[in-house]
Design a protein around this motif. Structure first.
Motif, PDB file in Angstrom:
ATOM      1  N   GLU B  15       0.847  -1.240  -0.185  1.00 23.07           N
ATOM      2  CA  GLU B  15      -0.035  -0.055  -0.014  1.00 23.07           C
ATOM      3  C   GLU B  15       1.019   1.046  -0.081  1.00 23.07           C
ATOM      4  O   GLU B  15       0.717   2.120  -0.644  1.00 23.07           O
ATOM      5  CB  GLU B  15      -0.704  -0.206   1.274  1.00 23.07           C
ATOM      6  CG  GLU B  15      -2.137   0.926   1.290  1.00 23.07           C
ATOM      7  CD  GLU B  15      -2.549   1.029   2.548  1.00 23.07           C
ATOM      8  OE1 GLU B  15      -2.428   0.234   3.495  1.00 23.07           O
ATOM      9  OE2 GLU B  15      -3.551   2.072   2.615  1.00 23.07           O
ATOM     10  N   ILE B  16       1.773   1.137   0.668  1.00 18.51           N
ATOM     11  CA  ILE B  16       2.766   2.363   1.154  1.00 18.51           C
ATOM     12  C   ILE B  16       4.234   1.909   0.890  1.00 18.51           C
ATOM     13  O   ILE B  16       4.707   0.910   1.656  1.00 18.51           O
ATOM     14  CB  ILE B  16       2.495   3.144   2.156  1.00 18.51           C
ATOM     15  CG1 ILE B  16       1.160   3.767   2.396  1.00 18.51           C
ATOM     16  CG2 ILE B  16       3.700   4.262   2.566  1.00 18.51           C
ATOM     17  CD1 ILE B  16       0.736   4.065   3.604  1.00 18.51           C
ATOM     18  N   VAL B  17       5.202   2.330   0.214  1.00 22.81           N
ATOM     19  CA  VAL B  17       6.500   2.127   0.084  1.00 22.81           C
ATOM     20  C   VAL B  17       7.263   3.317   0.989  1.00 22.81           C
ATOM     21  O   VAL B  17       7.123   4.573   0.291  1.00 22.81           O
ATOM     22  CB  VAL B  17       7.153   1.784  -1.088  1.00 22.81           C
ATOM     23  CG1 VAL B  17       8.701   1.442  -0.870  1.00 22.81           C
ATOM     24  CG2 VAL B  17       6.354   0.569  -1.776  1.00 22.81           C
ATOM     25  N   VAL B  18       8.168   2.968   1.939  1.00 18.58           N
ATOM     26  CA  VAL B  18       8.822   4.017   2.529  1.00 18.58           C
ATOM     27  C   VAL B  18      10.251   3.894   2.120  1.00 18.58           C
ATOM     28  O   VAL B  18      10.943   2.628   2.256  1.00 18.58           O
ATOM     29  CB  VAL B  18       8.677   3.961   3.983  1.00 18.58           C
ATOM     30  CG1 VAL B  18       9.746   4.919   4.623  1.00 18.58           C
ATOM     31  CG2 VAL B  18       7.517   4.267   4.609  1.00 18.58           C
ATOM     32  N   ILE B  19      11.097   4.775   1.617  1.00 21.15           N
ATOM     33  CA  ILE B  19      12.379   4.584   1.174  1.00 21.15           C
ATOM     34  C   ILE B  19      13.256   5.423   1.859  1.00 21.15           C
ATOM     35  O   ILE B  19      12.977   6.466   2.290  1.00 21.15           O
ATOM     36  CB  ILE B  19      12.485   5.310  -0.314  1.00 21.15           C
ATOM     37  CG1 ILE B  19      11.532   4.741  -1.410  1.00 21.15           C
ATOM     38  CG2 ILE B  19      14.071   4.981  -0.812  1.00 21.15           C
ATOM     39  CD1 ILE B  19      11.635   5.354  -2.673  1.00 21.15           C
ATOM     40  N   GLY B  20      14.078   4.561   2.684  1.00 17.19           N
ATOM     41  CA  GLY B  20      14.863   5.139   3.937  1.00 17.19           C
ATOM     42  C   GLY B  20      14.414   4.593   5.090  1.00 17.19           C
ATOM     43  O   GLY B  20      13.457   4.836   5.485  1.00 17.19           O
ATOM     44  N   SER B  35      -1.410   2.666  12.534  1.00 21.39           N
ATOM     45  CA  SER B  35      -2.755   3.241  11.916  1.00 21.39           C
ATOM     46  C   SER B  35      -3.458   2.224  10.741  1.00 21.39           C
ATOM     47  O   SER B  35      -4.380   2.704  10.111  1.00 21.39           O
ATOM     48  CB  SER B  35      -2.670   4.540  11.230  1.00 21.39           C
ATOM     49  OG  SER B  35      -1.962   4.561  10.078  1.00 21.39           O
ATOM     50  N   GLY B  36      -2.842   1.097  10.928  1.00 22.23           N
ATOM     51  CA  GLY B  36      -3.756   0.247   9.916  1.00 22.23           C
ATOM     52  C   GLY B  36      -3.039   0.087   8.716  1.00 22.23           C
ATOM     53  O   GLY B  36      -3.862  -0.770   7.686  1.00 22.23           O
ATOM     54  N   ARG B  37      -1.971   0.862   8.118  1.00 27.87           N
ATOM     55  CA  ARG B  37      -1.671   0.660   6.775  1.00 27.87           C
ATOM     56  C   ARG B  37      -0.674  -0.418   6.475  1.00 27.87           C
ATOM     57  O   ARG B  37      -0.109  -0.981   7.374  1.00 27.87           O
ATOM     58  CB  ARG B  37      -0.763   2.005   6.416  1.00 27.87           C
ATOM     59  CG  ARG B  37      -1.589   3.229   6.553  1.00 27.87           C
ATOM     60  CD  ARG B  37      -2.824   3.561   5.707  1.00 27.87           C
ATOM     61  NE  ARG B  37      -3.286   4.777   5.599  1.00 27.87           N
ATOM     62  CZ  ARG B  37      -3.378   5.474   4.210  1.00 27.87           C
ATOM     63  NH1 ARG B  37      -3.328   4.925   3.261  1.00 27.87           N
ATOM     64  NH2 ARG B  37      -3.894   6.728   4.443  1.00 27.87           N
ATOM     65  N   GLN B  38      -0.609  -0.929   5.283  1.00 25.55           N
ATOM     66  CA  GLN B  38       0.378  -1.943   4.761  1.00 25.55           C
ATOM     67  C   GLN B  38       1.738  -1.342   4.526  1.00 25.55           C
ATOM     68  O   GLN B  38       1.468  -0.861   3.243  1.00 25.55           O
ATOM     69  CB  GLN B  38      -0.259  -3.095   3.825  1.00 25.55           C
ATOM     70  CG  GLN B  38       0.318  -4.241   3.652  1.00 25.55           C
ATOM     71  CD  GLN B  38       0.675  -4.310   2.266  1.00 25.55           C
ATOM     72  OE1 GLN B  38      -0.137  -4.068   1.153  1.00 25.55           O
ATOM     73  NE2 GLN B  38       1.593  -5.145   1.907  1.00 25.55           N
ATOM     74  N   THR B 204       2.873   0.004  -6.251  1.00 24.09           N
ATOM     75  CA  THR B 204       2.319   0.833  -5.133  1.00 24.09           C
ATOM     76  C   THR B 204       1.937   2.305  -5.339  1.00 24.09           C
ATOM     77  O   THR B 204       2.418   2.715  -6.467  1.00 24.09           O
ATOM     78  CB  THR B 204       3.562   1.337  -3.875  1.00 24.09           C
ATOM     79  OG1 THR B 204       2.833   1.742  -2.907  1.00 24.09           O
ATOM     80  CG2 THR B 204       4.512   1.911  -4.474  1.00 24.09           C
ATOM     81  N   GLU B 205       0.976   2.730  -4.777  1.00 24.76           N
ATOM     82  CA  GLU B 205       0.304   3.927  -5.215  1.00 24.76           C
ATOM     83  C   GLU B 205       0.925   5.230  -4.542  1.00 24.76           C
ATOM     84  O   GLU B 205       0.631   6.535  -4.521  1.00 24.76           O
ATOM     85  CB  GLU B 205      -1.337   4.051  -5.104  1.00 24.76           C
ATOM     86  CG  GLU B 205      -1.703   3.013  -6.299  1.00 24.76           C
ATOM     87  CD  GLU B 205      -3.400   3.170  -6.247  1.00 24.76           C
ATOM     88  OE1 GLU B 205      -3.931   3.494  -5.402  1.00 24.76           O
ATOM     89  OE2 GLU B 205      -3.693   2.350  -7.206  1.00 24.76           O
ATOM     90  N   THR B 206       1.623   4.775  -3.195  1.00 22.87           N
ATOM     91  CA  THR B 206       1.894   5.847  -2.457  1.00 22.87           C
ATOM     92  C   THR B 206       3.667   5.382  -2.226  1.00 22.87           C
ATOM     93  O   THR B 206       3.770   4.449  -1.615  1.00 22.87           O
ATOM     94  CB  THR B 206       1.257   5.704  -1.031  1.00 22.87           C
ATOM     95  OG1 THR B 206      -0.137   5.942  -1.455  1.00 22.87           O
ATOM     96  CG2 THR B 206       1.603   6.971  -0.439  1.00 22.87           C
ATOM     97  N   VAL B 207       4.410   6.488  -2.319  1.00 23.01           N
ATOM     98  CA  VAL B 207       5.811   6.256  -1.853  1.00 23.01           C
ATOM     99  C   VAL B 207       6.526   7.398  -1.230  1.00 23.01           C
ATOM    100  O   VAL B 207       6.078   8.744  -1.395  1.00 23.01           O
ATOM    101  CB  VAL B 207       6.726   6.123  -3.281  1.00 23.01           C
ATOM    102  CG1 VAL B 207       6.494   7.242  -4.190  1.00 23.01           C
ATOM    103  CG2 VAL B 207       8.277   5.877  -2.972  1.00 23.01           C
ATOM    104  N   ILE B 208       6.949   7.264  -0.173  1.00 26.95           N
ATOM    105  CA  ILE B 208       7.508   8.142   0.792  1.00 26.95           C
ATOM    106  C   ILE B 208       9.204   8.300   0.655  1.00 26.95           C
ATOM    107  O   ILE B 208       9.570   7.243   1.118  1.00 26.95           O
ATOM    108  CB  ILE B 208       6.857   7.962   1.970  1.00 26.95           C
ATOM    109  CG1 ILE B 208       5.396   8.034   2.166  1.00 26.95           C
ATOM    110  CG2 ILE B 208       7.391   8.980   3.189  1.00 26.95           C
ATOM    111  CD1 ILE B 208       4.825   7.135   3.748  1.00 26.95           C
ATOM    112  N   ASN B 209       9.390   9.488   0.440  1.00 26.37           N
ATOM    113  CA  ASN B 209      11.011   9.756   0.217  1.00 26.37           C
ATOM    114  C   ASN B 209      11.500  10.131   1.740  1.00 26.37           C
ATOM    115  O   ASN B 209      11.316  11.111   2.048  1.00 26.37           O
ATOM    116  CB  ASN B 209      11.327  10.648  -0.931  1.00 26.37           C
ATOM    117  CG  ASN B 209      12.521  11.227  -0.937  1.00 26.37           C
ATOM    118  OD1 ASN B 209      13.658  10.649  -0.248  1.00 26.37           O
ATOM    119  ND2 ASN B 209      12.897  11.993  -1.966  1.00 26.37           N
ATOM    120  N   ALA B 210      12.006   9.266   2.236  1.00 21.39           N
ATOM    121  CA  ALA B 210      12.595   9.529   3.688  1.00 21.39           C
ATOM    122  C   ALA B 210      14.051   9.254   3.601  1.00 21.39           C
ATOM    123  O   ALA B 210      14.509   8.866   4.553  1.00 21.39           O
ATOM    124  CB  ALA B 210      11.957   8.818   4.626  1.00 21.39           C
ATOM    125  N   CYS B 211      14.681  10.026   2.817  1.00 20.13           N
ATOM    126  CA  CYS B 211      16.243   9.602   2.552  1.00 20.13           C
ATOM    127  C   CYS B 211      17.168  10.685   3.014  1.00 20.13           C
ATOM    128  O   CYS B 211      18.122  10.651   2.579  1.00 20.13           O
ATOM    129  CB  CYS B 211      16.408   9.274   1.066  1.00 20.13           C
ATOM    130  SG  CYS B 211      15.635   7.856   0.295  1.00 20.13           S
TER     131      CYS B 211
END
Lengths: 90, 396, 96, 407
Positions: B15-20, B35-38, B204-211
């Motif tokens: 559902e969500i990919v966190v990078i970093g 919060s229940g997200r995958q 995925t439809e959501t990607v979070i750039n935490a790099c």
């Protein structure tokens, strides 16, 4: 039988094996997780042993990591000695 | 046998990919999973293996400017009170207070105003005279003229922090793929459809750039430009010694290096001093713009050591076993960017904390959670953390 | 422990120095390392570790492992294996 | 202080390089963290079939005197903590040394073999035991066990025996993570066969001729007497390994276990043997940390990671040379000749003198000649390791000819 691997930080073989099994697979990750190699000798004694443990637990080849980040100071020197080169610009 | 050893990805969609997987990424993954997200989290190296393991351990409140910066830091600091309980493990958090040593009359003038403003903003901070300062921090040099002190400053072990968040996230079902580098973002019709990695594609439809400082390289292939540049910080690590530092210690030059742009000391030197549970001292530090150059010339080490010995002469006979080089993600206004992209739907940026990643790690997870889920206790901060605040002035 | 007689190396240097280890007075030979002087006095345990309080002594002998570190006056982490013992030296065990 | 050449490490390689340079009128400083000159040489003591007793301590003292006579400056008890291009040598105490050329001759370190209990005081790396025994003249123990079967273990066993110690045996390391092949009787006999020319050692000659073929190796491990054989009065126990070291405040005993010919521990065969010292011999590894800015390559036959270097001892970094065990683990005599070679290469580069080109060429031959004659070989495949290095260097020169100044 369990055995100390990192003498400086008193890290046991079982600590390292557990870390690898928990997903900390590289030299650096194992160091950050278990502190192996973080002591005053900076891994001089345990560096090669860590490579062997990684290879053995992951059943892969022995990682041929040089394990030597060009990290100064290469010898533990006193802060006061290090300070002697400072303060020139002031 | 570890699942991480094998090449290839087991899960091919998330559902969500966190990078970093530093202190920011792991905090985000934890809060989203809660919060229940995958969630799937990837890192090209390991958990907390870059900036988050090359930083000091202080959670300073009194070093922040009153206003938004301070409010964020205070809220995050309060989250630390219950964090170990939430994570189910120790992160060596201690509310042991913080001291800022003052050496010169000029610094005193600056600090008087700084402390005044902070007190007005409701921060528990006071100015100490020389005698009180020495009582609080006996290792300080005899020639200090005073200090400021706040009992609310705290400290944490950064290594344990990212590992703690990661372990708790894993427990909530987050899949963590280390040694997995993001090499592209897949898009269709202005929307994210996947993340291309060194081990395969994750749809995925959501990607979070935490790099953190490396966020720009991800931004480049997302097609969304951004302005975060690396600011190098060097910290010296000592051998183990008996406890000698009470809480965390800075000097006023550090505050000046942080807040005054005009009169930067050479290499951005300012003292930050902390001691880990294991007994090692972290002696900072410098602030330099040198790109991602990891090679530190000895002049920088000399300068850090010289300054540290001047403020804390008791350090003179202690041995330095190595130096740590970290790249802090610099945005220009000291605040991170926590924002959705306007150009690319599903692309979220959560980076740019500079030297406050440790202090702001807990709240960043909540900020991103609230950004994605809507509402939530931290959503009031989000309008101030958008990327368009830099639209007028380009940093790079 | 001293090898007074050696079939190949001949007689031993007999010049002595006096030093203290943790307050006790010992005799060493001029020019030898702290580690050798202590071992000659049957002292193998130089310190105890920080976490598990385990005994440690000389290991690598070439200054790499730092297991034999001692304090000399206020000087920390001096390697007993490669540092010469000198007259009047005050050696202390180092914690950690 | 501004010098022509700074040499890090005062072992046989470094000191011979210094003597050669000084004789050619170059200003040279040798830096070492130890208080004495000689590095690992100082502990050496063995009988050479041709030249009689090799007493490292005396050779080191002699070389030091010679070096001082020709004007070499020694800076001892200085820890080098960085080498920066230029070259600037950073040392403890903050003395400034700049030099046009640097030779890194930091030698090798021991590869440990961890055994439960190996942190107990009284357990020593075998090199430490050697220096204590032969240089300091203090016996590491009265009753000593040795773990690991290799040339250094044999040599030190004999030296300890000479000094009056009781050696309870040379044992295999425990089977497990760290000594898989080294812990097996069969492969150990195979390894011993590669050292057959170790002249002073009668058992090795026997093992060597016996173990040339795989079949005979197998027979050897099966028929190897369970009680061990004595090599100059020291029991060599190829059918026993030490599984732990016991003691409260220091070493008090070892626990051994019998091995089958395949190297498996025999059940209920544990035995406790009283000792007061244990020496661990795990082989040597080149110590490259001060040359880590150079390109390094992994060559198993040389002992692991070594700086990539030419047959004339130059590295990928301009004006940085290497010699001795940092280039691959070998004996002191080879190291000395390599030191001289590195020095001549530098003088040739500095002067461009054609006569020196010839000296360099003939010194390269001398290194090879000494290598071929060595009575102790630490790395059985050293020759092929050296060939690999030469190939890698040629490839490197070929690849980088446009981008680098590799002269």
């Amino acid at each position: 039988m369990d055995c100390v691997i990192c003498r400086c930080e008193e890290v046991l073989l079982s600590d390292i094996v557990r870390a690898i099994e928990d997903g900390y697979t590289s030299h650096r990750e194992i160091k950050l997780k278990t502190r192996a190699g973080m002591g005053i000798c900076q891994g001089r004694t345990c560096r090669l042993l860590l490579d062997q443990v990684i290879a053995s637990v992951s059943q892969g080849p022995v990682p041929k990591t040089i394990g030597i980040a060009p990290n100064v100071p290469i010898r533990p020197i006193m802060l006061g000695d290090l300070a002697k080169g400072g303060g020139k610009a002031k | 046998m570890s699942m991480y050893m094998k090449a290839g990805i087991r899960m091919t969609s998330a559902e969500i990919v966190v990078i970093g997987a530093g202190v920011i990424g792991t905090s985000i993954a934890f809060r989203l999973a809660e919060s229940g997200r995958q969630v799937m989290m990837i890192d090209r190296n390991g958990i907390g293996a870059a900036t988050s393991s090359a930083c000091d351990k202080a959670i300073f409140l009194q070093s922040k400017r009153p206003g938004l910066h301070m409010d964020l830091a205070r809220e995050s600091r309060n989250m630390y009170n219950t964090l170990e309980e939430e994570l189910g493990q120790s992160v060596e958090f201690k509310g042991a207070g913080g001291t800022v040593a003052i050496h010169t009359e000029q610094q005193m003038l600056f600090m008087k105003k700084f402390v005044h403003d902070q007190t007005q903003a409701g921060i528990n901070v006071s100015l100490l005279n020389q005698k009180e300062a020495k009582e609080q921090q006996p290792i300080l040099a005899d020639d200090i003229i005073g200090a400021s002190y706040s009992p609310d400053d705290a400290e944490v072990n950064p290594l344990k922090l990212s590992q703690g968040f990661a372990t708790a996230a894993k427990r909530l079902g987050v899949e963590i793929m280390t040694h997995t580098e993001a090499i592209g973002i897949e898009k269709s019709n202005g929307k994210v459809t996947g993340v291309k990695t060194s081990k395969g594609v994750i749809s995925t439809e959501t990607v979070i750039n935490a790099c953190g400082p490396f966020a720009s390289s991800i931004a480049r292939f997302s097609g969304v430009p951004m302005n975060i540049k690396p600011r190098r910080g060097v910290i010296l690590i000592s051998e183990k010694v008996d406890p000698i530092v009470n809480g965390s210690l800075l000097d006023a030059q550090y505050i000046a290096a942080k807040h005054l742009s005009g009169q930067q000391p050479e290499y951005g030197i300012g003292l930050s001093l902390g001691q880990t549970d294991s007994g090692n001292l972290l002696i900072g530090g410098s602030r330099e713009f040198v790109g991602f150059n990891k090679h530190v010339h000895s002049d920088v080490l000399h300068a850090i050591a010289y300054h540290a010995c001047k403020v804390v002469p008791a350090l003179t006979n202690i041995r330095i076993i190595r130096s740590m080089v970290g790249f802090r993600p610099f945005t220009g206004d000291g605040l991170p960017i926590i924002d959705r992209s306007e150009q690319l739907r599903g692309y979220i940026l959560a980076a740019g904390h500079e030297g406050d990643g440790i202090a702001l790690s807990p709240i960043t997870g909540c900020l991103v959670r609230d950004l994605l889920n809507g509402g939530g206790p931290t959503s009031r901060f989000l309008p101030h953390l958008t990327s368009d605040r830099f639209k007028e002035k380009t940093l790079l | 422990m001293r090898i007074e007689q050696h079939p190949i190396l001949g007689p031993l240097n007999n010049e002595t120095v006096t030093f203290t280890f943790n307050g006790d007075v010992y005799e060493g030979r001029k020019g030898e390392s702290i580690a050798a002087a202590l071992l000659a006095n049957e002292i193998r345990t130089l310190r105890y570790t920080a976490q598990k309080n385990e005994p440690r002594g000389i290991y690598c002998g070439i200054g790499h492992c730092y297991e034999c570190r001692v304090m000399i006056g206020t000087k920390r982490s001096v390697r007993a294996c490669i540092t010469e013992v000198v007259e009047g030296m005050k050696i202390q065990s180092q914690g950690g | 202080m501004r010098m022509d050449v700074a040499i890090i490490g005062s072992g046989p390689a470094g000191i011979n390089a210094a003597i050669t340079l000084a004789k050619k009128q170059k200003s040279v400083v040798v830096i070492d963290e130890q208080g004495k000159v000689g590095g690992k040489l100082i502990g050496q003591l063995h009988e050479d079939p041709k030249d009689g007793w090799w007493i490292g301590k005396q050779i080191a003292e002699q070389m030091k005197r010679e070096a001082e006579q020709v004007g070499v400056i020694f800076l001892l008890q200085r820890e080098v903590w960085a080498i920066e291009p230029g070259w600037s040598i950073k040392m403890s105490g903050h003395e400034d040394i700049t030099a046009s050329y640097v030779i890194v001759a930091t030698g090798a370190q021991e590869n440990p073999t961890p055994v439960p209990g190996w942190t107990l005081p009284g357990t020593l790396a075998i090199g430490a035991a050697q220096v204590l025994n032969n240089y300091e003249r203090v016996r590491p123990g009265k009753r000593i066990a040795i773990i690991g079967v290799d040339p250094l273990a044999f040599t030190v066993a004999q030296e300890l025996k000479l000094a009056g110690a009781d050696i309870v045996g040379i044992y295999l390391p425990p089977e497990g993570l760290f000594a898989t092949e080294k812990a097996k009787p069969q492969s150990t006999i195979g390894y011993l066969s590669t050292m057959a020319h170790l002249a002073p050692n009668p058992w090795l000659r026997l093992a060597g001729s016996m173990a040339k073929h795989h079949f005979i190796q197998k027979m050897g491990s099966r028929f190897y007497p369970k009680a061990g054989m004595k090599v100059f009065g020291v029991p060599l126990r190829l059918r026993h390994s030490i599984i732990s070291i016991e003691g409260t405040d220091q070493v008090e005993a070892i626990t051994t276990v019998k091995l089958s010919s395949e190297g498996k521990a025999v059940k209920n065969s544990e035995e406790s043997i009283v000792v007061d010292a244990v020496c661990i011999s795990g082989g040597l590894v080149p110590l490259v940390e001060l040359a880590s800015s150079c390109k390094t390559v992994y060559i198993e036959e040389l002992g692991g990671y070594v700086p990539l270097h030419s047959p004339e001892m130059k590295t990928s970094k301009k004006n940085l040379y290497v010699c001795g065990n940092i280039t691959g683990v070998e004996g002191a005599k080879v190291a000395m000749e390599q030191g001289k070679l590195a020095a001549l290469s530098i003088v040739y580069k500095m002067t461009g003198d054609e006569q020196l080109r010839e000296e360099v060429r003939s010194q390269k031959e001398e290194v090879n000649r000494i290598r071929a004659e060595a009575t102790i070989t630490f790395m059985p495949e050293i020759m092929s390791g050296r060939k690999k290095m030469e190939q890698m260097w040629n490839e490197y020169v070929h690849e980088s000819r446009d981008t680098h100044d590799i002269r």
